[in-house]
Design a protein around this motif. Structure first.
Motif, PDB file in Angstrom:
ATOM      1  N   LEU A 107       0.855  -1.080  -0.019  1.00 39.18           N
ATOM      2  CA  LEU A 107       0.063  -0.150   0.027  1.00 39.18           C
ATOM      3  C   LEU A 107       0.804   1.220   0.149  1.00 39.18           C
ATOM      4  O   LEU A 107       0.480   2.337  -0.664  1.00 39.18           O
ATOM      5  CB  LEU A 107      -1.041  -0.084   1.265  1.00 39.18           C
ATOM      6  CG  LEU A 107      -2.271  -0.648   0.863  1.00 39.18           C
ATOM      7  CD1 LEU A 107      -3.086   0.153  -0.013  1.00 39.18           C
ATOM      8  CD2 LEU A 107      -2.245  -2.081   0.404  1.00 39.18           C
ATOM      9  N   ASP A 108       2.161   1.284   0.419  1.00 39.62           N
ATOM     10  CA  ASP A 108       2.831   2.359   0.505  1.00 39.62           C
ATOM     11  C   ASP A 108       3.488   2.571  -1.069  1.00 39.62           C
ATOM     12  O   ASP A 108       3.532   3.679  -1.493  1.00 39.62           O
ATOM     13  CB  ASP A 108       4.178   2.127   1.325  1.00 39.62           C
ATOM     14  CG  ASP A 108       4.945   0.869   0.986  1.00 39.62           C
ATOM     15  OD1 ASP A 108       4.388  -0.135   0.267  1.00 39.62           O
ATOM     16  OD2 ASP A 108       6.151   0.789   1.427  1.00 39.62           O
ATOM     17  N   GLN A 109       3.414   1.582  -1.732  1.00 42.50           N
ATOM     18  CA  GLN A 109       3.849   1.708  -3.278  1.00 42.50           C
ATOM     19  C   GLN A 109       2.595   2.362  -4.045  1.00 42.50           C
ATOM     20  O   GLN A 109       2.558   3.403  -4.617  1.00 42.50           O
ATOM     21  CB  GLN A 109       4.258   0.170  -4.030  1.00 42.50           C
ATOM     22  CG  GLN A 109       5.460  -0.282  -3.298  1.00 42.50           C
ATOM     23  CD  GLN A 109       5.727  -1.766  -3.982  1.00 42.50           C
ATOM     24  OE1 GLN A 109       5.492  -1.698  -5.095  1.00 42.50           O
ATOM     25  NE2 GLN A 109       5.961  -2.557  -2.953  1.00 42.50           N
ATOM     26  N   LEU A 110       1.284   1.823  -3.651  1.00 48.57           N
ATOM     27  CA  LEU A 110       0.083   2.364  -4.130  1.00 48.57           C
ATOM     28  C   LEU A 110       0.078   3.808  -3.991  1.00 48.57           C
ATOM     29  O   LEU A 110      -0.277   4.666  -4.684  1.00 48.57           O
ATOM     30  CB  LEU A 110      -1.052   1.698  -3.983  1.00 48.57           C
ATOM     31  CG  LEU A 110      -1.101   0.182  -4.688  1.00 48.57           C
ATOM     32  CD1 LEU A 110      -2.250  -0.668  -4.025  1.00 48.57           C
ATOM     33  CD2 LEU A 110      -1.050   0.266  -6.227  1.00 48.57           C
ATOM     34  N   HIS A 111       0.178   4.258  -2.566  1.00 47.96           N
ATOM     35  CA  HIS A 111       0.384   5.499  -1.957  1.00 47.96           C
ATOM     36  C   HIS A 111       1.091   6.321  -2.855  1.00 47.96           C
ATOM     37  O   HIS A 111       0.761   7.420  -3.225  1.00 47.96           O
ATOM     38  CB  HIS A 111       0.565   5.608  -0.801  1.00 47.96           C
ATOM     39  CG  HIS A 111       0.382   6.958   0.099  1.00 47.96           C
ATOM     40  ND1 HIS A 111      -0.699   7.643   0.372  1.00 47.96           N
ATOM     41  CD2 HIS A 111       1.625   7.648   0.226  1.00 47.96           C
ATOM     42  CE1 HIS A 111      -0.313   8.898   0.687  1.00 47.96           C
ATOM     43  NE2 HIS A 111       0.936   8.869   0.809  1.00 47.96           N
ATOM     44  N   GLY A 112       2.216   5.878  -2.979  1.00 49.32           N
ATOM     45  CA  GLY A 112       3.303   6.708  -3.747  1.00 49.32           C
ATOM     46  C   GLY A 112       2.980   7.141  -4.989  1.00 49.32           C
ATOM     47  O   GLY A 112       3.270   8.089  -5.506  1.00 49.32           O
ATOM     48  N   LEU A 113       2.175   6.228  -5.840  1.00 51.84           N
ATOM     49  CA  LEU A 113       1.454   6.181  -7.204  1.00 51.84           C
ATOM     50  C   LEU A 113       0.464   7.390  -7.151  1.00 51.84           C
ATOM     51  O   LEU A 113      -0.087   7.732  -8.272  1.00 51.84           O
ATOM     52  CB  LEU A 113       1.311   4.799  -7.671  1.00 51.84           C
ATOM     53  CG  LEU A 113       2.212   3.877  -7.935  1.00 51.84           C
ATOM     54  CD1 LEU A 113       1.751   2.733  -8.347  1.00 51.84           C
ATOM     55  CD2 LEU A 113       3.123   4.774  -9.130  1.00 51.84           C
ATOM     56  N   GLY A 114      -0.074   7.558  -5.825  1.00 56.19           N
ATOM     57  CA  GLY A 114      -1.377   8.527  -5.736  1.00 56.19           C
ATOM     58  C   GLY A 114      -2.452   7.726  -6.134  1.00 56.19           C
ATOM     59  O   GLY A 114      -3.678   8.342  -6.524  1.00 56.19           O
ATOM     60  N   THR A 327      -1.313  -9.896   4.849  1.00 61.13           N
ATOM     61  CA  THR A 327      -2.304 -10.713   4.228  1.00 61.13           C
ATOM     62  C   THR A 327      -3.295  -9.530   3.291  1.00 61.13           C
ATOM     63  O   THR A 327      -3.544  -9.441   2.212  1.00 61.13           O
ATOM     64  CB  THR A 327      -3.231 -11.311   4.969  1.00 61.13           C
ATOM     65  OG1 THR A 327      -2.416 -12.462   5.564  1.00 61.13           O
ATOM     66  CG2 THR A 327      -4.315 -12.236   4.047  1.00 61.13           C
ATOM     67  N   LEU A 328      -3.716  -8.376   4.076  1.00 58.83           N
ATOM     68  CA  LEU A 328      -4.726  -7.501   3.549  1.00 58.83           C
ATOM     69  C   LEU A 328      -4.155  -6.568   2.445  1.00 58.83           C
ATOM     70  O   LEU A 328      -4.287  -6.563   1.100  1.00 58.83           O
ATOM     71  CB  LEU A 328      -5.015  -6.464   4.702  1.00 58.83           C
ATOM     72  CG  LEU A 328      -6.108  -5.295   4.314  1.00 58.83           C
ATOM     73  CD1 LEU A 328      -7.189  -5.899   3.313  1.00 58.83           C
ATOM     74  CD2 LEU A 328      -6.250  -4.380   5.318  1.00 58.83           C
ATOM     75  N   GLY A 329      -2.860  -5.998   2.759  1.00 56.53           N
ATOM     76  CA  GLY A 329      -2.268  -5.329   1.860  1.00 56.53           C
ATOM     77  C   GLY A 329      -1.790  -5.898   0.596  1.00 56.53           C
ATOM     78  O   GLY A 329      -1.723  -5.502  -0.533  1.00 56.53           O
TER      79      GLY A 329
END
Length: 446
Positions: A107-114, A327-329
């Motif tokens: 989710l940190d990667q997806l957050h970084g992608l906006g 598991t969730l992320g």
């Protein structure tokens, strides 16, 4: 020229910023709307798909998105002496005094992608600490609950009375109130095969004769009958018979087989494990694989419902919570990546899908004997390419708790529903307000 979408986003971000300034007294800078430096959102898809994830058990989001600056940090450190996540190496800074636990894999990667809109402090003015009652309150999502759910009422309003059986699906074996309408409800599909009606045709070598059965249903429906119940039963039977004849199920009543394009949690090739080195649970990833298979096969579903349980961490949280987060992320990130490999007649699946995650409540701020007790305000988030990433609504003030030591909510959960109904599921404003019982402020992430 300012587009309609840009105008709406400006209104939403401004409203959220004002709310943050007035409500956030301890967490740092407050939280307006947006705020990531990632990629801009893609245009809203013509045929959007919503995938709901129920984080079942009341998850301790305070350890998923802990404060890392400002007055909230000292309160958190004092009340989470053994369970608190404060090591910067374990966190990704989100700004506004909040950080993301890296155990929420990917989710940190997806957050970084906006691609992630976070809504910390989401809740309701009448919280209840019972799992069952709070699940029903979240499911009904109405100013005056009447036994139906917000997505069930959407089905009542939007689904074709003579079709659309497969437009709302759950991959769980139950049917929560969220998915029940007064005239229509979602359908449960938990596996990729067995969709032949009547089922006895599966036990022999006979190929289901769709034409014969279709003619039979048609004759039943067209036969003159004063019995309304008989006609209703014939109509319902024909609807489901038509649904199982969908070409996506194939001649043998099974979805077309599909191999995921990426490893999911629980797969031997998935690189992240539990704390003890064992494989992560495949519970949620199995549901996501099935949804991806349905989308790839061409099922006409617009809304899917899924669930990951086990979050009622009264004890052993130091071990269970990181495993659950992984598991969730990890499941969400794998599903998001896997969708990119699916082409549908309405476009690439990754462009069409938005994931909405929620839980019935959060946990109490003060830890308790290796765990945390039921709380109130929670954290919801939406993931998708059309999402404008960032924080929406104010982070709760941890120095201003209620009489039971629980966080005070900062965003009404029905604002999330209103935003999704309006801008993702295509309801006009008046219709959305009617489904929810009154008007709630929209959030700016869509």
């Amino acid at each position: 020229m300012t587009t309609r979408r840009e105008f709406i986003q400006t209104l939403g971000a401004t409203g959220a910023a004002l709310a943050g300034l007035s409500a956030c007294g301890g967490g740092g800078k407050g939280s307006g709307g947006g705020g990531t430096s990632g990629q801009p959102p893609t245009p809203l898809p013509a045929a959007p798909i919503l995938v709901v994830v129920n984080i079942d058990g009341g998850y301790d989001w305070l350890n998923v998105m802990p404060p890392n600056a400002g007055a909230n940090l000292s309160v958190y450190q004092a009340k989470r002496a053994t369970l608190g996540i404060t090591d910067p190496a374990l966190l990704t800074d989100l700004g506004s005094g909040a950080a993301l636990n890296k155990d929420l894999t990917g989710l940190d990667q997806l957050h970084g992608l906006g691609r992630v809109a976070w809504i910390p402090g989401i809740g309701m003015p009448n919280p209840n600490l019972s799992h069952f009652t709070s699940i029903d309150l979240w499911g009904q999502g109405a100013a005056v609950p009447a036994g139906t759910g917000w997505l069930g009422r959407f089905a009542d309003a939007a689904f074709n009375p003579a079709g659309d059986v497969l437009r709302g699906l759950t991959v769980t074996s139950d049917l929560p109130v969220m998915l029940k309408g007064s005239t229509r409800s979602f359908v449960s599909i938990t596996g990729a095969g067995g969709y032949v009606f009547p089922a006895y045709l599966l036990s022999g070598s006979a190929v289901p004769d769709a034409a014969t059965l279709e003619a039979g249903w048609g004759a039943a429906l067209n036969a003159p009958s004063p019995d309304a119940a008989t006609q209703a039963a014939a109509q319902a039977g024909k609807l489901f018979f038509d649904a199982q004849n969908n070409t996506a199920f194939g001649a043998g009543g099974s979805l077309t087989a599909r191999t995921p394009s990426v490893p999911y949690p629980g797969d031997a090739a998935y690189p992240v494990t539990r704390l003890n080195g064992a494989a992560l649970s495949s519970s949620l990833s199995g549901q996501f694989k099935l949804i991806a298979q349905m989308i790839a096969a061409g099922l006409p579903a617009q809304v899917y419902f899924s669930r990951l349980g086990g979050w009622d961490t009264h004890s052993n949280q130091a071990v269970d919570h990181p495993n659950l987060q992984r598991t969730l992320g990890g499941s969400i990130k794998a599903f998001y990546d896997d969708l990119a490999s699916i082409t549908t007649p309405s476009g690439n699946a990754q462009d069409r899908v938005m994931i909405l995650a929620y839980s019935e409540f959060g946990r109490r701020v003060q830890e308790n004997n290796g765990g945390t007790d039921h709380g109130t305000a929670g954290l919801s988030f939406c993931v998708g390419k059309a999402v404008k990433g960032g924080l929406y609504g104010a982070y709760p003030d941890l120095s201003n708790l209620d009489a039971n030591g629980n966080m005070k909510f900062t965003t009404d959960f029905r604002s999330l529903y209103a935003t999704v109904l309006d801008r993702w599921l295509g309801q006009v404003t008046a219709a959305t307000d009617g489904l929810l019982g009154t008007s709630y402020p929209r959030l700016g992430f869509l």
